[in-house]
Every structure is written in C-alpha cells, then in structure tokens.
Design an enzyme around this catalytic site. Sequence first.
Site: not given
Length: 920
Positions: A578, A212, A481-482
């Site tokens: 984050e 993104d 990540n996530e």
Amino acid sequence: MATNWLPFWMLILSWCCHLLPGDTFRAFVLAENVRLDLTTANGYQWQTSLPNGSLTVAGHVPGGIYTDLERADILQDGPLLYRFNDGNYRWIAYNDWNYALDFDVDPLLVNQPGVFLVLHGVDTVAQIRLNGFFLGETDNMFVRYRFNVRNLLKAEGNQLRVELRSPVTVSRNRYEEQLMDYIVPPRCVPPEYQGECHANFIRKMQASFSWDWGPAFPSMGLWKAVSLETYEALTLRDVYVATSLNGTNWQVDLRLYCETIDIGVSHSGTWTVRLVDNNGVLIHEMVADSLLTGNGDQEATAQYQLKIAAAQIEPWMPNGYGNPTLYNLSVSYAANGKVAVTKEMRIGFRTVVLVEDDLQTGGRTFYLQVNDVPIFLKGSNWIPADVLPELVTTEYIRDLLTSCVDANMNSLRVWGGGIYELDAFYQIADELGILIWQDFMFACSMYPTTSWFLESVSVEVVQQVRRLQYHPSVVLWAGNNENEAALRGNWYGTIGNFDLYRQDYIILYVDTIREIVRKEDPSRPFVVSSPSNGKASEEEGHIARDPYSELYGDVHHYNYYVNAWNTSSYPRPRMSTEYGFQALPSVHSWAAVSDPFNDDDWSFNGALLSNRQHHPLGNFEMELQVSSRFGLPKSNLSSRTGLLDMMYLTQMHQAQAIKTQTQHYRRHRYQLAENGAGLTMAALYWQLNDIWQAPSWASIEYGGRWKPLHYFAVDFFAPLLVILTELGDGTVAAFIHFDRRQDLVVGTLTVSIRSWDRLDPLATFSSLINQDVLPGEPVWVRSLTELFNETNCTRESCFITSSFSDPATGQENIAPPNYVFLTSFPNIANMQMANVQIVDVGTVYATEKSEWTVNVTLATDYVAAFVWIDAGRIAGTFSTNGFLFCEHFKTIKFYSKTQIIDTEEFRSELSLIHLSQIIL
Ligand code: BMA
C-alpha cells in the site's frame, strides 16, 4: 395477500434457469436436487416495511433497503450519492426494517426428503421466521444460513419474514456491553469520516459505516439470493481443488463438501469427476462409489486425488507470464442411477509458495512464486466496487479488472474492510490472470473475542475459504488489514493494556482464523496481517517490534509531507502493498453529484467537497503537494475555475507521485542496500477503484473513468521499462527494467537532454541495449554537472527524456517513453505557453481493444507537460494521456466503449488542457 403461485411448468423452468453459477442439473427427475431462488427476478414479490407499519414498499432480493426506498420514490432529496444525501438518508440505517414474502410452492417440493431454506447473504442482524415459526437469527453478512423447513413449508400461503435490526444500534449496544469489561476501540471513526461508530462489532462490510474514501451507508437487506433447496439425500456445496506438481504428474486433491438431510445416516452414491479442456477434449475422468454420513452439522466430505500427466496440461500463469489457462471441472453425484447434483467450475493448474529465505545481509526474502517463477506483484488494492453491493454488476467488475490488465497489472489485493468479493470477481480474475491477495474482512480496529463473535467468524472463515479456494487467482490469505501495525503503533490507545489486546489479536487471527485456514486450505500461504513481517512477526509474538521493517514482509507507506516526486523518502521493503496520494475526482464525476447552480458545490473550499473529504487534513495535504510541485493555480481556489484547476493539478500530482514511487520499487527488485533493504517484489498502490465521487487515492473513478494515474500505470507497470532517476550522488542514470528476461528486447536507448523552451533536444545519447543487461545495473550514467556544462543548462531550465526503439524495424517506443524532472515547476524559469492543438481526427477502425478506435493527432509549438485530453461524454480510454509532449506532432488512439458513428461529433467532445495553461 400477495402470492406467488408458480404453475408446475414454470417451476421446472425456474429450476433450469435460476441455478447458481456452477450448479447444473441434467435430466429432470424428482430425485434430482432442486434450488428454487425466491428472488425478485424470478417473480417473487417481496415487501419491505418499517416495523410499525408506517411505510411499506416493494422489496428486492437480492437487494438492500437504500435502493428499495430509492426505487419506491420515498427519498425526496434525490439520488443516494447526490450532494449531502449520505447524511440526509442516514435515518434509514437508524431504523429496523422487515422484509416479507408471501408465497406458494409446488406441492412436490414440500414432500421432498430434505427441504431447506437457504439465505445466501443477509445484511446483517435479523430474525428469520417462516409461517410464524422462529427459524433462527443471522448476524454475519459473510455467512450463508441454512434452515431445515421440511415440516414448515406448505404448498400454499407461506409467510417468510426477515426482521432486520439497525446495524448502527446493534453495534453500539454491543460496544456498550463490551465496555463493562474493557473497551474494544476505536471509540469511533474520526469526525471527518461523517460516519458511524463501532463497525468492528458487526460482521458486515466495515466500510459501510464510512471510511477515509467512502460514505456511510450502513445498509440492511438480503444482499444475496434466498432459496429453497430440496434433495433426496445430500447436496454438493463446495469443491476444494488443490493442484501440485509431483514429478511428471499434476496431483489434484479434491474435497467434495456436502450437506446432508440427516445426521448419522449413510447414503450411497457415485461421484463422477470430469476434467475437460477448452476444446472440449476429455483430459481425465474419475468415477467412484461413495458412502457419506452426515455429521452433527449435517455435513459430509468426500476426498479424492487425481493424477494427470503434466504433458497434458498447460499451467495457469499470471498476466504477463504466459496464459491463465483454465480447464472445466465437473463434479456430479448420482444416487440410484440418477444424477442428483452437478457442479461445474473452471480451475487452473498452478502452485504457489511464499518464499521467506534468510538473507546473509539481514532479514528474509518475501515474495510469491507461482509455478516456480518468482513474481513481482504489480497492481493495486481493491475496495468494494460499490457501497451498496446490490448495485455491482458483472459487467462493471469485468470493466475494472480489464482496466487492470490494460495497465499491465498482474495482482490485486482485496482489502480487508470490504467484502469477500462476488463469485464473478474471482472468475474474471482467473480468466485474466490476476493474482489475488485476499484479506479476511477485518480492518483498522481492535475486534472483540467474545464467544459469539469467534463462533460467527469461524463459520464465516470456513464458508468463505471453501467458496473461494478453488480459484487459481487467489494466491494468499491475510488475516487482517493493518491491525498488527495499529497495535504496535498504538493507533487506538491500546498501549496501557497492550498484553490484553495482543492476546485478543492472537485469539482471533492466529488461534481462530489461521487454525481454520490451515485446515481448510493447506494449499496457500497465510499471513496474519498486512502489513506484517511474515514469519518474523510470528517469532516476535505476532506483534513485531517494527511491522514496517524493510527487512521482512510487506509494508504500507504513506507520507504526505515529503517531496513525493523524489525517491529519497521512500522505503525499500520486500513488498510494498500500500502506498498512495489523494486526488480530486474529475469534473464529470463531480457534476453527477453536485448542484450545477450552487457555487459553493463548485469550490475547493466549499461544504460539499469538505463533506466528501474524509481523510483528516486531506485537502490541506493535496494543496501542499500541489503548491510545492506545481505552484498553486492562478485562479481563486474558491471559484469554479479554481476547483477545476485543482482537479487537474491534484490528479497530475498523484499520477507523477505514484509513478515515481512505483518505479523506485520496481528498480529495487534487484537492489540490496547496505542495510539489507531492497529485493522488493511487490508494488500494489492504494487504491484501484472508488466507491463514490470524492477525493481519494483511486486511479479509477466511481463508474470506471480513468484518472491520469491509471494512464501512468500502463507505462510504469510495462513489462519492459526504462527508468530515469537521479542517484543522489550527483549523477543521473537510466535503468532497463524487465519482468522476465524474455521481455527484454534488443533496442536503441536514446537519452535526451532538453530545455523547457524548445522542442529539439540539446543533446542526445544513444546506446544499443542487448540481452546482456544486468538488471539493477544502470545502462547509462552521467554526472549532472558535466551534462549541464556540455549543454549550457541548469536544473531550472532542463529535463531529461528517454526513448527505446527497435533498430531493426525502426519501431519507436518498444518500451514506454520516460522522463525525469530535475526540479519542481515553481523553480522552472523558461517554460513557455505552448499552443497544443488537435490537428487531425482519423476515421473509425477496429483494434484488439475496441471496434471503434480513432486516431487523434496533436501538434505543439513548445514543450507541454501533463497534456490531458478528454473525450467528454464518450466513454473510452486513450492509448496514453497526461503525457509530456516534446515532439512537434503526436498521434494517440482513442478506444471507445460505445459505437462511434460520426467522428465530427466525437471531435466536438474532445478538449485539451496542459500545465502551463494553469500555472503560467
Ligand atoms: C490504509 C488502508 C486504508 C486507507 C488507506 C488510506 O491505511 O488500509 O485503511 O483507506 O490507507 O488512508
């Protein structure tokens, strides 16, 4: 046929000159290990071509297909990142490409007992052939491949062929094959990404298929060196170093990871380990005989333990907590009295613990302790410095990391959608004292757990942990990540088959990666995901009910639909790893990639900006934030002026939003809320750097230019900080925040109530701050109603500032000046059109930060908000920027990166802008 015959003397030279950093070879003897890099820099002429032979150009190693074609002038639409070229050049990624090298070598090399071809980094799926013989296949960008070529390598006429397959095709095929069983989502990235699908099916920089904040350049090539390695018996690949404090001694655990030429044969030799300080003083020496036998993978490990008196060692501490002291460690192996291989590295002495203690109020603590000191992580998230790794230089890495230290950061998270960074990154982080939270390279996707995938990942994890483990800067491993949050939050439609995907998740991150990391590196904490609830996630079967719990672990937080300058919507997590807001890039960055004559390129609503805005609804959200906090500019957003105004406004909005949120996290270090939230120990905003010129969350633009956010970070991460904030009960308060008690100096805090329409304050309150300050307790609180009554002002007409000065020396601002606004700008009625001028540019002088420092003095007649000064073509940074100007004069410094000879010329580059010019 292009050959690369090197005379023998050149070969010796190349042995000496082109060694891996850390590998040195002492006296030259034939029994000594040799590494000969078959790189472009060493004169080897590679070629790259389309498999059908219709195009052949010079190839570069290390390098990649995009830069090779650009260099060969094949790309007719201009530079790679220009305008729409990410799409125009996508055909490159849809093709297969061959890299070929024809070369000769000195006959002596061919006859060594061990002769290996080592590919240090192949991007990504390729078949490797030497002299027509199939050596094997590569399928992981993060893996080093070694092939035994002893009976294949010839003195003359070698043909090395690397046949690369389109990563886009490979991953689509794999995805489709997997579909026959069940889907491993996402089906694709959102259309706004202008990207390619299924990066999760290839072990390659995930962001090379787009993100993104980044373009799709799914490259191919040999992104690290290709070398021939010869040796008599074995070579030393990696050194594991773990330091622990045992009473009055540092214990150093060493594992010397070797590769052998054979299996099951014992080789005797001698290890010499020397630890030397920065003055060249020998601290410790160990000499030990060894007998090593290659296992089935042709690997052998020697293990030793050193004991060093703690009194002899200065521990390694992060930036702001002491010196990041490094020592030189050299490890060499000798056989038959001759040194075969030596590895030199710089190590630090430190311990690291992730503290997860139960709290009576609920939940657990979650913080890192380095050498027994709890560290509040101040910093950001690192994405790859370039979408094409071959374009990254050590200088650029140093520039970015130095910018972190300049902004008072002590930490960075290497985010899991990029690459395990280059050696230089970690070496510089070691030197600068930047703590590295290291993700494994898995991000925002489900991943397959087929055997080929797990096998490849296993090799990747072993190699990367062994490569990076010795760096004191690396303090924590995180599995992904996530992806825990994605699974719990059903981001990719997995809910119907939750157990299956959870099982896959556990197989990959827990049973595979964590298992390996525990074995390979017991010296550091491992968390399965970021964000996660730490131990609590494990207790809940690895997918916590609420991975975003404020009571456990770390949290990522984004909400683009709130008042970002008000803290009430922000969580109070144990760690905030984050959080961010987008802003447009600067005019300088935009000018580099747009057509100066094309009006549409220079419109906020134009096709170029929308092509580069990959975050769904990104422009809408920026516009929403700008209009609520500032009001939209007077200009038409589709005009050039409109775009320039939006650049300024989105950047200032971003800076103020991240400042507000970061101050909130720092303040909650010492706050424990009734619901058990708080005790926050990290503020790592998203994101530090940019990968191209586009709207993004970054504080530093592609190329190194600081956005206002980075200037704000210098202040909001200051070790000693005054925070002004409304408390939500009708009061406004000042807090003195410090990282360590010794950062707190005695000073006079001055809080001023000011009106927007005059420079002199309406009222000031001074108090002497001494060492008794309790962190988390306000040092000054007043009811706003009372203040308004006393000064005859309102939320709409006033704001509050703070300064902190040294009463003894009179030195101003020993903590950064600060302020709090009491409303948004559209509500402010009495703002005046300030006339801000540059009234003086001094002569060039040297400071610690720059040999070419220049003072610039500004004057104003009214309060001016978000004053931005720009040095045009002169690269450098100001001592402050984007500031609130409420004195008559202000002198700031410019630290130039290049020599300034003529200050008049420098002055002519300077330009100024401030808020009322745009919104009034
Ligand atoms: C988080 C990150 C990135 C992303 C960023 C901004 O989700 O981990 O994946 O770029 O937010 O959306």
